[in-house]
Write a protein that holds these residues in place. Structure first.
Motif, mmCIF file in Angstrom:
data_model
loop_
_atom_site.group_PDB
_atom_site.id
_atom_site.type_symbol
_atom_site.label_atom_id
_atom_site.label_comp_id
_atom_site.label_asym_id
_atom_site.label_seq_id
_atom_site.Cartn_x
_atom_site.Cartn_y
_atom_site.Cartn_z
ATOM 1 N N PRO A 145 -2.391 -41.551 -30.886
ATOM 2 C CA PRO A 145 -2.257 -41.897 -29.468
ATOM 3 C C PRO A 145 -2.736 -40.754 -28.594
ATOM 4 N N PRO A 146 -3.198 -41.037 -27.387
ATOM 5 C CA PRO A 146 -3.668 -39.966 -26.506
ATOM 6 C C PRO A 146 -2.524 -39.053 -26.084
ATOM 7 N N GLY A 205 -3.760 -49.847 -20.936
ATOM 8 C CA GLY A 205 -4.167 -49.481 -22.283
ATOM 9 C C GLY A 205 -3.625 -50.465 -23.295
ATOM 10 N N ALA A 206 -3.765 -50.131 -24.568
ATOM 11 C CA ALA A 206 -3.278 -51.007 -25.643
ATOM 12 C C ALA A 206 -1.987 -50.457 -26.223
ATOM 13 N N PRO A 207 -1.005 -51.311 -26.485
ATOM 14 C CA PRO A 207 0.216 -50.862 -27.153
ATOM 15 C C PRO A 207 -0.105 -50.354 -28.554
ATOM 16 N N PRO A 208 0.802 -49.595 -29.171
ATOM 17 C CA PRO A 208 0.564 -49.127 -30.540
ATOM 18 C C PRO A 208 0.330 -50.296 -31.489
ATOM 19 N N SER A 268 2.224 -43.836 -24.513
ATOM 20 C CA SER A 268 1.132 -43.027 -23.955
ATOM 21 C C SER A 268 -0.189 -43.786 -23.973
ATOM 22 N N GLY A 269 -0.430 -44.545 -25.044
ATOM 23 C CA GLY A 269 -1.693 -45.271 -25.139
ATOM 24 C C GLY A 269 -1.791 -46.465 -24.222
ATOM 25 N N ALA A 270 -0.642 -46.968 -23.764
ATOM 26 C CA ALA A 270 -0.643 -48.152 -22.902
ATOM 27 C C ALA A 270 -0.514 -47.811 -21.429
ATOM 28 N N THR A 271 0.294 -46.803 -21.116
ATOM 29 C CA THR A 271 0.577 -46.506 -19.707
ATOM 30 C C THR A 271 0.551 -45.019 -19.375
#
Length: 462
Positions: free
Chosen positions: A40-41, A124-127, A223-226
């Motif tokens: 994840p970012p 973004g995309a969820p895990p 983090s990857g989604a929001t």
């Protein structure tokens, strides 16, 4: 349906939900260990320059520190004035269009035939493994069927019946607050009241109600989604616990109904009694997804508006004085607080075909972000939009609840909770002083607060 799809459906229906999520977690962990691209970012906070010092093409409203650093208003104003439909090709979440004017947001939000809510309403995309299905991220007709299953809980008749219960719970919380000494409003009021209401709506064990707020924070904080701070494994652990809790609750309610007990009017019972969702437990991603949606929807709007309203009235003390002099303004003030706060900053859509929006060519498959937080500060629609004006004539035309088929199902319930809170506050306290700037959560999606220290002054008897 293919043979493979049927086999997958059968497996999902027979394997306990928490074990399926545990399997997805192990797969995710292995993939993250093996591939750098699966990580994840990580967002590291740095000072955001003034909006005037950034090239228009470089403006990236997905930066999760915009709200915390107080830069969002000037950046959105520049976009509304210079590029109301603005393309950002290089964000950490991929390319997207920012839609920032009130009128354009309405045009997108109302047109579900052209702009799809699928697959996600976040930027973004969820895990992977937690990319659950929820009806807010579905298009009609599937969206309509699943929404219909639960919207009865907030029907006008039921809201009227709920009003006294909400009032009693607000009174209990307020009567237990310390007076003339500092305390955290977020923890003792906002989280506590929304947790109590969520436990009631879901018929969740009342003594475990705080778990619901924790679930909401984790689910909305990827983090990857929001751009949030939730750790992937922490999210999986919460999802496993949530799946166990709600599967147990589902099966318990089903057994009681089968034994002849009248179904309740909570959200689980409503899902079980509707044709389109009665087997939702056998569709794990939809089951967890829709419960997550209902929890986030019941938590973030109300909770952060409860805090944001107190903050706003401290920033605009003349409006606080106006409210004390005329409590009849509370219903309109509630709409104005929700406009001013805009608890969820945006919703995403995907263009279903090539189109043109406000002079910009949008390609099929492009993502659009409807920035509600910008539309609610649009000078073209709201006079002096950055101010809280509790008797604002057009306060109810805010876009914080969305529009069209995806308009927030619980908007009237949220408004009622906020109205009752302020009615009860005004009869008890003459002042609610914010002692320091609140701590704002890291997110490009939730405009929320983690702490806000306040001090109450008790109202003197006449």
């Amino acid at each position: 349906m293919s043979v493979l799809d049927k086999a997958i459906d059968k497996a999902q229906a027979s394997i306990p939900l928490h074990m399926q999520i545990r399997g997805a977690q192990l797969y995710s962990k292995a993939k993250r260990a093996a591939f750098k691209s699966a990580q994840p970012p990580v967002f590291i906070e740095a000072p955001i320059p003034d909006a005037a010092d950034v090239a228009l093409s470089d403006i990236d409203m997905s930066n999760p520190f915009m709200y915390r650093q107080g830069q969002w208003q000037s950046y959105f104003k520049r976009l509304r004035d210079e590029a109301p439909v603005h393309f950002q090709p290089r964000s950490a979440f991929g390319p997207f269009w920012s839609i920032t004017r009130h009128e354009d947001i309405l045009a997108v939000d109302k047109n579900h035939h052209l702009f799809s809510a699928e697959p996600y309403i976040v930027i973004g995309a969820p895990p992977e493994g937690l990319d659950v299905e929820m009806f807010i991220a579905m298009d009609p007709p599937k969206h309509d069927l699943q929404r219909q299953a639960v919207q009865g809980v907030v029907a006008p008749k039921n809201l009227k019946e709920m009003e006294q219960l909400i009032r009693v719970r607000v009174q209990e919380v307020l009567d237990d607050l310390p007076v003339d000494e500092p305390f955290d409003w977020v923890d003792k009021v906002s989280k506590e009241l929304t947790s109590r209401m969520l436990a009631t709506l879901l018929d969740f064990p009342y003594d475990q109600r705080r778990k619901l707020a924790e679930m909401s924070d984790l689910a909305a904080g990827s983090s990857g989604a929001t751009g949030g701070t939730s750790d992937v494994d922490e999210m999986f652990a919460a999802a496993i616990e949530m799946s166990r809790d709600f599967a147990t609750l589902w099966h318990d309610k089903a057994a009681r109904t089968a034994a002849g007990e009248e179904p309740g009017f909570d959200l689980i019972s409503l899902l079980q009694s509707h044709e389109s969702t009665k087997d939702l437990i056998n569709r794990p991603m939809e089951f967890i997804g829709n419960l997550t949606l209902l929890i986030i929807g019941g938590n973030d709007t109300t909770r952060n508006s409860m805090t944001g309203g107190v903050l706003a009235l401290n920033k605009f003390p003349d409006e606080f004085a106006k409210l004390r002099a005329n409590p009849g303004l509370i219903p309109n003030m509630v709409s104005e607080i929700i406009r001013w706060q805009t608890p969820l900053a945006y919703m995403c859509r995907v263009a279903k075909e090539d189109t043109v929006l406000n002079g910009q060519f949008i390609r099929k498959g492009d993502r659009l972000v409807m920035w509600y937080s910008s539309g609610n500060r649009d000078e073209r629609h709201f006079e002096r939009p950055d101010e809280l004006i509790i008797d604002r004539a057009n306060a109810r035309s805010h876009v914080a609840f969305g529009f069209g088929v995806h308009r927030c199902m619980g908007n009237r319930l949220a408004e009622m909770q906020l109205r009752i809170l302020w009615e009860e506050l005004l009869v008890r306290f003459s002042d609610i002083e914010v002692l320091s700037e609140p701590e704002i959560v890291q997110s490009n999606f939730v405009r929320g607060y983690s702490t806000m220290m306040v001090q109450l002054t008790k109202k003197q008897s006449a």
